[in-house]
Design an enzyme around this catalytic site. Structure first.
Site, PDB file in Angstrom:
ATOM      1  N   ASN A  10       0.683  -1.261   0.094  1.00  0.00           N
ATOM      2  CA  ASN A  10       0.109  -0.069   0.055  1.00  0.00           C
ATOM      3  C   ASN A  10       0.955   1.266   0.010  1.00  0.00           C
ATOM      4  O   ASN A  10       1.716   1.614   1.017  1.00  0.00           O
ATOM      5  CB  ASN A  10      -1.195   0.066   1.273  1.00  0.00           C
ATOM      6  N   LYS A  12       0.099   4.506  -0.089  1.00  0.00           N
ATOM      7  CA  LYS A  12      -0.674   5.615   0.406  1.00  0.00           C
ATOM      8  C   LYS A  12      -0.399   6.682  -0.654  1.00  0.00           C
ATOM      9  O   LYS A  12      -0.339   6.435  -1.703  1.00  0.00           O
ATOM     10  CB  LYS A  12      -0.141   5.935   1.668  1.00  0.00           C
ATOM     11  N   HIS A  96      -9.233   0.721   4.685  1.00  0.00           N
ATOM     12  CA  HIS A  96      -7.943   0.972   5.397  1.00  0.00           C
ATOM     13  C   HIS A  96      -8.159   1.909   6.832  1.00  0.00           C
ATOM     14  O   HIS A  96      -8.756   2.881   6.608  1.00  0.00           O
ATOM     15  CB  HIS A  96      -7.045   1.497   4.661  1.00  0.00           C
ATOM     16  N   GLU A  98      -6.685   4.339   7.861  1.00  0.00           N
ATOM     17  CA  GLU A  98      -6.364   5.764   7.481  1.00  0.00           C
ATOM     18  C   GLU A  98      -7.502   6.382   6.799  1.00  0.00           C
ATOM     19  O   GLU A  98      -7.875   7.348   7.294  1.00  0.00           O
ATOM     20  CB  GLU A  98      -5.106   6.012   6.769  1.00  0.00           C
ATOM     21  N   GLU A 168      -5.388  -5.275  10.431  1.00  0.00           N
ATOM     22  CA  GLU A 168      -4.116  -4.468  10.663  1.00  0.00           C
ATOM     23  C   GLU A 168      -4.295  -3.621  12.006  1.00  0.00           C
ATOM     24  O   GLU A 168      -5.150  -2.537  12.104  1.00  0.00           O
ATOM     25  CB  GLU A 168      -4.029  -3.377   9.664  1.00  0.00           C
ATOM     26  N   GLY A 174       2.446   2.058  10.599  1.00  0.00           N
ATOM     27  CA  GLY A 174       3.528   3.054  10.418  1.00  0.00           C
ATOM     28  C   GLY A 174       4.088   3.866  11.689  1.00  0.00           C
ATOM     29  O   GLY A 174       4.785   4.716  11.769  1.00  0.00           O
ATOM     30  N   SER A 214       3.786  -2.277  10.138  1.00  0.00           N
ATOM     31  CA  SER A 214       5.278  -2.255  10.373  1.00  0.00           C
ATOM     32  C   SER A 214       5.710  -3.623  10.053  1.00  0.00           C
ATOM     33  O   SER A 214       6.679  -4.058  10.612  1.00  0.00           O
ATOM     34  CB  SER A 214       5.641  -1.758  11.557  1.00  0.00           C
ATOM     35  N   GLY A 235       2.921  -1.192   4.170  1.00  0.00           N
ATOM     36  CA  GLY A 235       3.064   0.354   3.828  1.00  0.00           C
ATOM     37  C   GLY A 235       4.375   0.661   3.503  1.00  0.00           C
ATOM     38  O   GLY A 235       4.684   0.491   2.508  1.00  0.00           O
ATOM     39  N   GLY A 236       5.027   1.368   4.567  1.00  0.00           N
ATOM     40  CA  GLY A 236       6.356   1.958   4.481  1.00  0.00           C
ATOM     41  C   GLY A 236       7.478   0.924   3.506  1.00  0.00           C
ATOM     42  O   GLY A 236       8.021   1.356   2.850  1.00  0.00           O
TER      43      GLY A 236
HETATM   44  C1  PEP Z   1      -0.438  -0.228   5.800  1.00  0.00           C
HETATM   45  O1  PEP Z   1      -0.279   0.798   5.242  1.00  0.00           O
HETATM   46  O2  PEP Z   1      -1.434  -0.866   5.673  1.00  0.00           O
HETATM   47  C2  PEP Z   1       0.692  -0.631   6.671  1.00  0.00           C
HETATM   48  C3  PEP Z   1       0.529  -1.549   7.368  1.00  0.00           C
HETATM   49  O3  PEP Z   1       1.730   0.504   6.883  1.00  0.00           O
HETATM   50  P1  PEP Z   1       3.028   0.106   7.568  1.00  0.00           P
HETATM   51  O4  PEP Z   1       3.674  -1.175   6.978  1.00  0.00           O
HETATM   52  O5  PEP Z   1       3.866   1.409   7.358  1.00  0.00           O
HETATM   53  O6  PEP Z   1       2.885  -0.080   8.875  1.00  0.00           O
END
Ligand code: PEP
Length: 250
Positions: A10, A12, A96, A98, A168, A174, A214, A235-236
């Site tokens: 993802n 973002k 999600h 966010e 999640e 994040g 993460s 994500g990251g």
């Molecule tokens: C996400 O955006 O769904 C996510 C899990 O981000 P991250 O891996 O950065 O925690």
């Protein structure tokens, strides 16, 4: 039942068009032999078409990070499931955390989006997860149960078979604070039990439940060793081709 893992990135609100093309130039060769899992990248909408072009002839697929439930109309700023399909995407993230936190996503809106996504031939990845206060208050199962049933109520077992779930925990997204494999596994087991109660044993054993929060190259193995974890929503660490390839190739 063997469940093929899904490794989804993802992005973002990251990456320009040029950065998108550069990512795939580096990423594609790193996962060319990674047929043990499905690989999905969800870039910002404006870069989806480029991502589809850059992954043509590979087994990497693309998805939207959100969609609206109506087919078309005066809904400024929104896009439909059919638009995602027309551009060549097969997946879409729904609810999600966010989106829940900043954009008023609710379980009921998620339910409409899941139905619309299925109608458009997309695979929705429905995101659920508790926040830190809810976990500390011992309300994790209650929150997950409410989000899950709220988002999928009214689906038939056949429809449910076409969706994936992402667990999640908001406190891990994040933040660099990954859930331990045991914490994640407990939540996944609970979700699978809920699926069993709502849709039956077949749906529960074939439903793919991803962990997100993460995920990094150095923690993916411990997570994937858990029998109820069927992949990751990243994500990251999905922004860097080398690091996401290491996760895919855990
Ligand atoms: C996400 O955006 O769904 C996510 C899990 O981000 P991250 O891996 O950065 O925690």
């Amino acid at each position: 039942m063997r469940r093929i893992p899904i490794m989804a990135g993802n992005w973002k609100m990251y990456k320009t068009l040029a950065e998108t093309c550069d990512f795939f130039r580096k990423f594609n060769p790193l996962v060319a032999g990674s047929t043990h899992c499905e690989i999905v990248i969800c870039p910002p909408f404006v870069n989806l078409q480029a991502a589809v072009g850059a992954t043509r002839g590979t087994h990497i697929e693309t998805g939207g990070q959100n969609m609206f439930w109506e087919k078309e109309g005066a809904f400024t700023g929104e896009i439909s499931g059919a638009m995602l399909r027309a551009v060549g995407s097969k997946w879409v993230l729904i609810a999600h955390s966010e989106r829940r936190q900043y954009f008023g996503e609710t379980n009921e809106k998620a339910r409409k989006k899941i139905l619309a996504a299925l109608d458009a031939g997309l695979t929705p990845v429905y995101c659920v997860g508790e926040n830190l206060d809810e976990r500390q208050a011992g309300a994790t199962h209650e929150v997950l149960g409410t989000q899950l049933s709220g988002g999928v109520t009214g689906l038939t077992a056949d429809q449910f078979l076409k969706i994936a779930i992402a667990y999640e925990p908001c406190w891990a997204i994040g933040t660099g604070k990954v859930a331990t494999p045991e914490i994640a596994a407990g939540a996944h087991r609970f979700i699978r039990d809920q699926v069993r109660k709502q849709f039956g044993a077949d749906a529960a054993s074939s439903c793919r439940i991803l962990y997100g929060g993460s995920v990094k190259p150095d923690n993916i193995r411990g997570l994937m060793a858990q029998p109820d974890i069927d992949g990751a929503l990243v994500g990251g660490a999905s922004l860097d081709p080398g690091s996401f390839a290491s996760i895919v190739n855990f």
